[in-house]
Motif scaffolding. Structure first.
Motif, short mmCIF file in Angstrom:
data_model
loop_
_atom_site.label_atom_id
_atom_site.label_comp_id
_atom_site.label_asym_id
_atom_site.label_seq_id
_atom_site.Cartn_x
_atom_site.Cartn_y
_atom_site.Cartn_z
N VAL A 23 -44.22 72.15 -58.21
CA VAL A 23 -43.16 72.63 -57.31
C VAL A 23 -42.59 71.47 -56.50
O VAL A 23 -41.36 71.35 -56.34
N CYS A 24 -43.46 70.60 -55.97
CA CYS A 24 -42.98 69.44 -55.21
C CYS A 24 -42.13 68.52 -56.08
O CYS A 24 -41.09 68.00 -55.64
N THR A 25 -42.56 68.33 -57.31
CA THR A 25 -41.78 67.50 -58.24
C THR A 25 -40.43 68.13 -58.52
O THR A 25 -39.39 67.43 -58.57
N ALA A 26 -40.40 69.45 -58.69
CA ALA A 26 -39.14 70.14 -58.95
C ALA A 26 -38.18 70.00 -57.77
O ALA A 26 -36.97 69.79 -57.95
N ILE A 27 -38.70 70.09 -56.53
CA ILE A 27 -37.84 69.93 -55.35
C ILE A 27 -37.30 68.51 -55.28
O ILE A 27 -36.11 68.29 -54.98
N ALA A 28 -38.16 67.52 -55.54
CA ALA A 28 -37.70 66.13 -55.52
C ALA A 28 -36.61 65.89 -56.57
O ALA A 28 -35.63 65.18 -56.31
N LEU A 29 -36.76 66.48 -57.75
CA LEU A 29 -35.75 66.32 -58.80
C LEU A 29 -34.44 67.03 -58.42
O LEU A 29 -33.36 66.55 -58.76
N GLN A 30 -34.55 68.15 -57.73
CA GLN A 30 -33.34 68.83 -57.26
C GLN A 30 -32.55 67.92 -56.33
O GLN A 30 -31.32 67.83 -56.43
N VAL A 31 -33.25 67.28 -55.42
CA VAL A 31 -32.57 66.38 -54.48
C VAL A 31 -31.94 65.21 -55.21
O VAL A 31 -30.84 64.76 -54.88
N GLU A 32 -32.62 64.72 -56.25
CA GLU A 32 -32.15 63.53 -56.96
C GLU A 32 -30.97 63.82 -57.86
O GLU A 32 -30.03 63.02 -57.96
N PHE A 33 -30.99 64.98 -58.52
CA PHE A 33 -30.00 65.21 -59.58
C PHE A 33 -29.10 66.42 -59.36
O PHE A 33 -27.91 66.36 -59.68
#
Length: 445
Positions: free
Chosen positions: A276-286
């Protein structure tokens, strides 16, 4: 149960007001520090002061309770903490604000210690689990609902500081007017950490990880939402959904851990937190969409805030009855260490890598817990039978629970062996160097 709730209703009402005030003030102070021009790292240091004060308050305020009683201790600390939000408006200085956070944490520890010890002292073992469940609901709804106060005023003004002070002041009224007799306090006991750390290292590390995840989200979450350019209304919902999400999976995951080995459940839940944390970080990035980010916050809270409950349940699976308070002390230290480190490290993550660094650092913390737990499970070759106490949800997301402050552990009846281990491997011992542990079974030839 109805008569019991009527007896403790004033205490629960005071506790709810306390959580609303502190939940509002913690989010407000994170946003206001940014508006005042403090750096991200400096904001993290200021916010960590609360958890430092919380730790020392949990350690030493028991002596005050033993000396003057519950109601007087509650009154003193409620008066002190109600002044803190107003004092922040007098002088905008990071050193001054850090000192106020220390005092706030110390006072909050005393208030929570009184509340939770009082609740546990006034309930029988038969009703303790139900009362703690209601207490947990008050924790999440109070802390989560407090975030919606941000919809009422701009954080740049003084009004929200006054609202937080009013909530803190009002929490004194129900307790001061209650006709319920206060219990006699127990003599303070010294903390002993090593027996629990040797016996259940996963329980200790799980409590530390829970403190890291909780403190990072609660203190740096508003700053993260501000940096990804969410509106004030969206920031309020982002925090509210994350905190209230902790209610959703507590019971289902807890019941699952009653049936299979808890360490496996801890490893899986921590692994899901990483995703989930990785998914949130990817949302912010892309690809940042506010609606998807709010849903992710809710999912994060529903998973991450169960880790403390699981760690506490696992630690108490192997705690001897005479060591319950020592187990509580060890979990307190573990949670406090994680909570102090959380704002410090996650603020640096935001500074170094941008807003996605917050969830990147939290993913690392959860990943370490998952790997360590899997390593302990795979390295364990000895097993023994032991009935597991039933899972009791612990409100370890916003504050430390009763275990962290002198509250008596719920003395649940052990689950029958057939029910506790239905279709699951027997729970292994985590360490073999505890002098008082039962002898281990001989491994098969």
């Amino acid at each position: 149960m109805g008569a019991l709730l009527k007896q403790v209703s004033a205490l629960l009402l005071s506790h709810g007001c306390l959580l609303i005030g502190n939940g509002l003030f913690m989010t407000l102070l994170s946003l206001r520090s940014n508006l005042e021009g403090f750096s991200t790292e400096l904001t993290g240091i200021i916010m960590s002061g609360y958890f430092i004060g919380l730790f020392f308050g949990a350690r030493y305020t028991g002596y005050l309770v033993d000396r003057v009683g519950y109601i007087r201790t509650f009154s003193v600390f409620a008066s002190i903490i109600s002044m803190i939000p107003l004092a922040h408006m007098l002088w905008t200085d990071p050193v001054f604000w850090f000192g106020l956070r220390l005092v706030s944490g110390f006072a909050m520890a005393g208030l929570l210690m009184v509340t939770e010890s009082w609740l546990n002292a006034g309930v029988s073992n038969q009703h303790r689990g139900g009362l703690l469940a209601i207490y947990m609901i008050v924790n999440y709804l109070g802390a989560g609902g407090a975030q919606l106060f941000l919809l009422l005023q701009d954080p740049s003004g003084y009004q929200l500081f006054v609202m937080a002070s009013i909530c803190f002041s009002f929490c004194l009224v129900p307790v001061a007017l209650t006709r319920t007799a206060e219990p006699q306090p127990d003599p303070p006991e010294p903390l002993k950490i090593m027996p629990t750390l040797r016996t259940t290292p996963v329980g200790f590390l799980g409590a530390a990880c829970a403190g890291f995840l909780s403190a990072s989200f609660n203190t740096m979450g508003p700053l993260f939402a501000l940096q990804v350019e969410l509106s004030a209304q969206q920031i309020s919902w982002f925090m509210a959904l994350g905190i209230c999400g902790g209610l959703v999976l507590q019971t289902p995951i807890g019941k699952l851990s009653d049936r299979i080995e808890r360490r496996k459940v801890i490893a899986v839940v921590a692994g899901l937190v990483v995703l989930v944390c990785t998914a949130i970080a990817l949302q912010v990035e892309f690809y940042l969409r506010p609606e998807l980010l709010l849903a992710s916050s809710f999912l994060y809270g529903s998973l991450a805030f169960t880790i403390y409950s699981l760690a506490a349940a696992h630690a108490n699976d192997w705690a001897k009855p005479e060591r319950r308070m020592q187990t509580a002390g060890a979990l307190m230290v573990g949670y406090s260490i994680g909570a102090i480190a959380g704002p410090l490290l996650s603020s640096n993550g935001i500074s170094w890598f941008g807003p996605q660094g917050l969830f990147g650092f939290m993913a690392v913390a959860a990943g370490l817990l998952s790997l360590f737990t899997l390593g302990r499970v795979s390295a364990q070759h000895y097993q023994r039978k032991r009935a597991k106490p039933q899972f009791v949800p612990r409100p370890g997301s916003y504050y430390t629970s009763g275990e962290l402050y002198r509250a008596v552990q719920a003395e649940s009846q052990p689950v029958a062996e057939e029910a506790a281990f239905d279709g699951a491997a027997q729970a292994p011992v985590e360490a073999s160097d505890d002098a008082e542990s039962e002898p281990l079974a001989k491994p098969p030839e």
